[in-house]
Design an enzyme around this catalytic site. Structure first.
Site, short mmCIF file in Angstrom:
data_model
loop_
_atom_site.label_atom_id
_atom_site.label_comp_id
_atom_site.label_asym_id
_atom_site.label_seq_id
_atom_site.Cartn_x
_atom_site.Cartn_y
_atom_site.Cartn_z
N ASN A 208 11.86 3.25 -5.12
CA ASN A 208 12.03 3.19 -3.66
C ASN A 208 12.82 1.95 -3.26
O ASN A 208 13.47 1.93 -2.22
CB ASN A 208 10.66 3.15 -2.98
CG ASN A 208 10.75 2.79 -1.51
OD1 ASN A 208 11.27 3.55 -0.71
ND2 ASN A 208 10.27 1.59 -1.15
N GLN B 83 9.67 5.14 5.84
CA GLN B 83 10.59 5.60 4.81
C GLN B 83 11.94 4.88 4.79
O GLN B 83 12.61 4.83 3.78
CB GLN B 83 10.76 7.12 4.92
CG GLN B 83 9.40 7.80 4.65
CD GLN B 83 9.43 9.31 4.61
OE1 GLN B 83 10.23 9.92 5.31
NE2 GLN B 83 8.55 9.90 3.83
N ASP C 261 15.33 -1.69 0.46
CA ASP C 261 14.96 -0.28 0.47
C ASP C 261 16.13 0.64 0.17
O ASP C 261 17.09 0.75 0.95
CB ASP C 261 14.37 0.08 1.85
CG ASP C 261 13.55 1.35 1.80
OD1 ASP C 261 12.53 1.36 1.08
OD2 ASP C 261 13.94 2.34 2.45
N ASP D 30 6.40 5.47 -7.97
CA ASP D 30 5.83 4.38 -7.19
C ASP D 30 6.29 4.48 -5.73
O ASP D 30 7.44 4.82 -5.46
CB ASP D 30 6.29 3.04 -7.78
CG ASP D 30 5.76 1.84 -7.01
OD1 ASP D 30 4.54 1.63 -7.02
OD2 ASP D 30 6.57 1.13 -6.39
N HIS E 172 7.09 6.17 0.68
CA HIS E 172 8.18 5.45 1.34
C HIS E 172 9.54 6.09 1.11
O HIS E 172 10.57 5.51 1.47
CB HIS E 172 8.15 3.97 0.91
CG HIS E 172 6.87 3.31 1.30
ND1 HIS E 172 6.65 2.80 2.55
CD2 HIS E 172 5.70 3.16 0.63
CE1 HIS E 172 5.42 2.31 2.64
NE2 HIS E 172 4.82 2.52 1.48
N GLU F 268 2.83 8.70 -5.92
CA GLU F 268 1.83 7.83 -5.32
C GLU F 268 2.01 7.88 -3.81
O GLU F 268 2.97 7.33 -3.28
CB GLU F 268 1.98 6.40 -5.84
CG GLU F 268 0.82 5.53 -5.46
CD GLU F 268 1.21 4.28 -4.73
OE1 GLU F 268 0.38 3.38 -4.60
OE2 GLU F 268 2.36 4.18 -4.26
C1 LM2 Z 1 3.11 0.21 -4.92
N1 LM2 Z 1 2.91 1.44 -4.75
O1 LM2 Z 1 3.39 2.10 -3.71
C2 LM2 Z 1 2.51 -0.49 -6.07
O2 LM2 Z 1 1.45 0.26 -6.65
C3 LM2 Z 1 2.06 -1.84 -5.59
O3 LM2 Z 1 1.40 -2.51 -6.63
C4 LM2 Z 1 3.27 -2.60 -5.08
O4 LM2 Z 1 2.87 -3.84 -4.49
C5 LM2 Z 1 4.02 -1.84 -4.01
N2 LM2 Z 1 3.83 -0.43 -4.01
C6 LM2 Z 1 5.51 -2.10 -4.14
O5 LM2 Z 1 6.00 -1.48 -5.30
C7 LM2 Z 1 2.85 -4.95 -5.36
C8 LM2 Z 1 1.92 -6.03 -4.82
C9 LM2 Z 1 2.54 -6.81 -3.69
C10 LM2 Z 1 3.90 -7.33 -4.09
C11 LM2 Z 1 4.77 -6.12 -4.45
C12 LM2 Z 1 6.17 -6.50 -4.86
O6 LM2 Z 1 0.70 -5.43 -4.38
O7 LM2 Z 1 1.70 -7.93 -3.39
O8 LM2 Z 1 4.47 -8.06 -3.03
O9 LM2 Z 1 4.17 -5.43 -5.56
O10 LM2 Z 1 6.15 -7.38 -5.95
C13 LM2 Z 1 4.86 -9.40 -3.32
C14 LM2 Z 1 4.14 -10.39 -2.37
C15 LM2 Z 1 4.56 -10.10 -0.94
C16 LM2 Z 1 6.09 -10.20 -0.80
C17 LM2 Z 1 6.75 -9.25 -1.82
C18 LM2 Z 1 8.27 -9.38 -1.81
O11 LM2 Z 1 2.73 -10.24 -2.52
O12 LM2 Z 1 3.95 -11.07 -0.08
O13 LM2 Z 1 6.44 -9.72 0.53
O14 LM2 Z 1 6.27 -9.56 -3.14
O15 LM2 Z 1 8.68 -10.65 -2.25
C19 LM2 Z 1 7.19 -10.64 1.33
CA CA Z 2 12.20 3.82 1.49
#
Ligand code: LM2
Ligand code: CA
Length: 498
Positions: A125, A177, A186, A216, A220, A242
């Site tokens: 995505n 989306q 995106d 994943d 979205h 998902e």
């Molecule tokens: C998912 N499924 O739809 C995954 O299962 C989930 O684990 C992912 O989130 C999410 N979608 C995006 O693929 C994880 C995690 C987030 C993390 C993202 C991106 O839960 O905390 O975000 O991956 O690595 C992190 C930071 C967030 C920041 C982002 C971008 O926690 O604060 O946003 O990175 O730098 C500004």
């Molecule tokens: Ca999207």
């Protein structure tokens, strides 16, 4: 496409071989084993390196009769120690701190040899959420909307619906989306160029031996976009989208069932209140389940790597309650279940343990690791594997489910806090979600006798040795379960006590 036809593979044959080798199966096991259902249960091996996944397949997962493993994303990712670096792809190269391209291919081959399919987690995505330029794990440079040779700015959505371009309102289909999830660049998945890139990547994963993919963040992406990409994959490729269900949102998991399966988040949500109130009853487990996608399309779970760090009320640190929740799911006749096997943590962001070279440490779920986890996941040092897939209760229930096969799930019985049910003529389970001990009598057509509880002792088919006090007696058409507080016990046709 049904779950059984899809995976009627090497696994079934393997069990017969195992029975032949051990040579100490119960007298009637030969006949009955012919009825064992094909391996169907999955394991999510969260952030486990490819070499270690291959080992677990060979030593535990294949022999236990699991059918598949879901592994963490294989793509080149940003440089950051948090586990979620894996969800910020920099390129479509299969090079990550979980392993190399060659190691990935070796893993799928070795798992397949023991009847286990590998499902790859595909992050398609979005790319990274980084505002500053950087370099990925395998050396690929990137900028906010520039991934040289891979994607340029025109490949991305330019969301003007919100001030910062991030999703803020989940009741807006367009925002969900076409705006950015957590600032993650995106991809415009309606664009033919983007679709081709993603399709090439998924085909590459399949070439490397993956049997299917987890999509994943599927919610979205418009279901039509995902469908168009999936159409380019060989027939029979297993696709699990998902799509986190929410009654307050317009996008539903049902939109994604035309071309594959979906994770049904409602399953665990319905079970937790009953576990907590100590009032298990049929509606949560049995019945029509109007709030779920059809059983054929549902992959069900107690927790995954996200909910373990978020919404899940029951996780591996809850010991007996976690065993109960997973055992009830595995005994149920709904959907395709997957069990989570991750690592201990206190910090939600903390990544898996790393080696000095930055690669994830390939930990093993050997007897010592399992014993440490069974003493209490909350007592494990951060980063130690929970090894849930190797807990005796899970091994016993995976086998229980295969013995139960397509046997009808009879209506449950409850008394005091305890609850139990039979899969007709094949297998019986009982759970006691309460602080007091109790006895539950579950009507059954299993022959009278003494049966080993497979939750305490693990797998029984072809096993030598007795099962100590972990015995359930069947007498006069009833299985008599003496249940300690929060205990779950389960017996089946092929678990008579020696
Ligand atoms: C998912 N499924 O739809 C995954 O299962 C989930 O684990 C992912 O989130 C999410 N979608 C995006 O693929 C994880 C995690 C987030 C993390 C993202 C991106 O839960 O905390 O975000 O991956 O690595 C992190 C930071 C967030 C920041 C982002 C971008 O926690 O604060 O946003 O990175 O730098 C500004
Ligand atoms: Ca999207």
């Amino acid at each position: 496409m049904t779950t059984t036809s899809r995976r009627l593979g090497a696994g079934a044959a393997l069990v017969f071989a195992a029975l032949a080798i051990t040579g100490c199966a119960p007298a009637d096991a030969g006949d009955a084993a012919a009825d064992l259902a094909a391996p169907e249960v999955g394991v999510q091996l969260f952030q486990l390196p490819w070499t270690a996944v291959a080992e677990e397949c060979e030593r535990t997962i294949g022999p236990a009769g699991f059918g598949w493993v879901l592994v963490s994303p294989a793509q080149e990712h940003i440089l950051n120690d948090a586990w979620w670096a894996a969800y910020q792809p920099v390129s479509y190269r299969v090079e990550s701190r979980l392993g190399t391209r060659e190691e990935f291919a070796d893993m799928t081959r070795r798992c397949a040899e023991v009847g286990v399919d590998v499902i790859a987690d595909a992050v398609v995505n979005h790319m990274t959420g980084q505002d500053a330029p950087g370099v990925g794990w395998a050396g690929s440079p990137y900028e906010r909307l520039e991934y040289p040779g891979i994607h340029t700015a025109t490949d991305f959505h330019d969301c003007t619906l919100t001030p910062d371009g991030d999703i803020s309102d989940y009741s807006s289909r367009e925002q969900v989306q076409e705006c950015e999830l957590l600032n993650l660049a995106d991809l415009d998945t309606a664009s033919p160029v983007v679709r081709d890139r993603i399709s090439d990547f998924l085909l590459d994963l399949l070439d490397l031996g993956a049997a299917g993919v987890r999509i994943d963040a599927a919610k979205h992406m418009a279901a039509d976009d995902v469908a168009a990409i999936v159409e380019t994959l060989p027939a029979g490729t297993w696709v699990i989208s998902e799509v986190i269900r929410s009654a307050r949102e317009p996008i539903t998991p049902e939109e994604y069932t035309g071309f594959g399966e979906v994770f049904e988040f409602q399953y665990a949500r319905d079970l937790f209140p009953q576990l907590q109130s100590g009032l298990l009853s049929d509606p949560a487990l049995g019945g029509a389940r109007p709030a779920h996608v059809d059983a054929d399309a549902a992959v069900v779970f107690i927790d995954n790597h996200d909910t373990e760090r978020g919404e899940a009320d029951v996780t591996a640190v809850d010991g007996l309650v976690y065993v109960m929740a997973n055992a009830l799911m595995l005994a149920d006749d709904f959907g395709t279940p997957i069990v989570l096997s991750g690592y201990a943590f206190t910090d939600r962001d903390a990544g898996a343990l790393l080696q000095p070279d930055g690669r994830v440490l390939p930990q093993r779920c050997d007897a010592a690791a399992v014993e440490a986890a069974l003493a209490g996941v909350e007592t494990l040092p951060a980063g130690a594997r929970t090894c849930v897939h190797a807990w005796p209760a899970m091994l016993g229930m995976v086998e229980w489910r295969r013995v139960a096969g397509d046997a009808v799930r009879l209506p449950g019985v409850d008394a005091d806090s305890a609850y139990g049910f039979e899969r007709e003529g094949r297998a019986v389970i009982a759970a006691n979600p309460d602080d007091g001990a109790t006895t539950l009598r579950v009507p059954t057509s299993l022959p009278d006798g003494r049966y080993c509880d497979v939750i305490a002792t693990g797998q029984r088919i072809g096993a030598a040795g007795d099962c100590g006090d972990s015995i359930v007696v069947v007498e006069g058409g009833e299985a008599v379960f003496d249940l300690a507080p929060w205990q779950t016990m389960a017996i089946h046709q092929l678990s008579p006590a020696p």
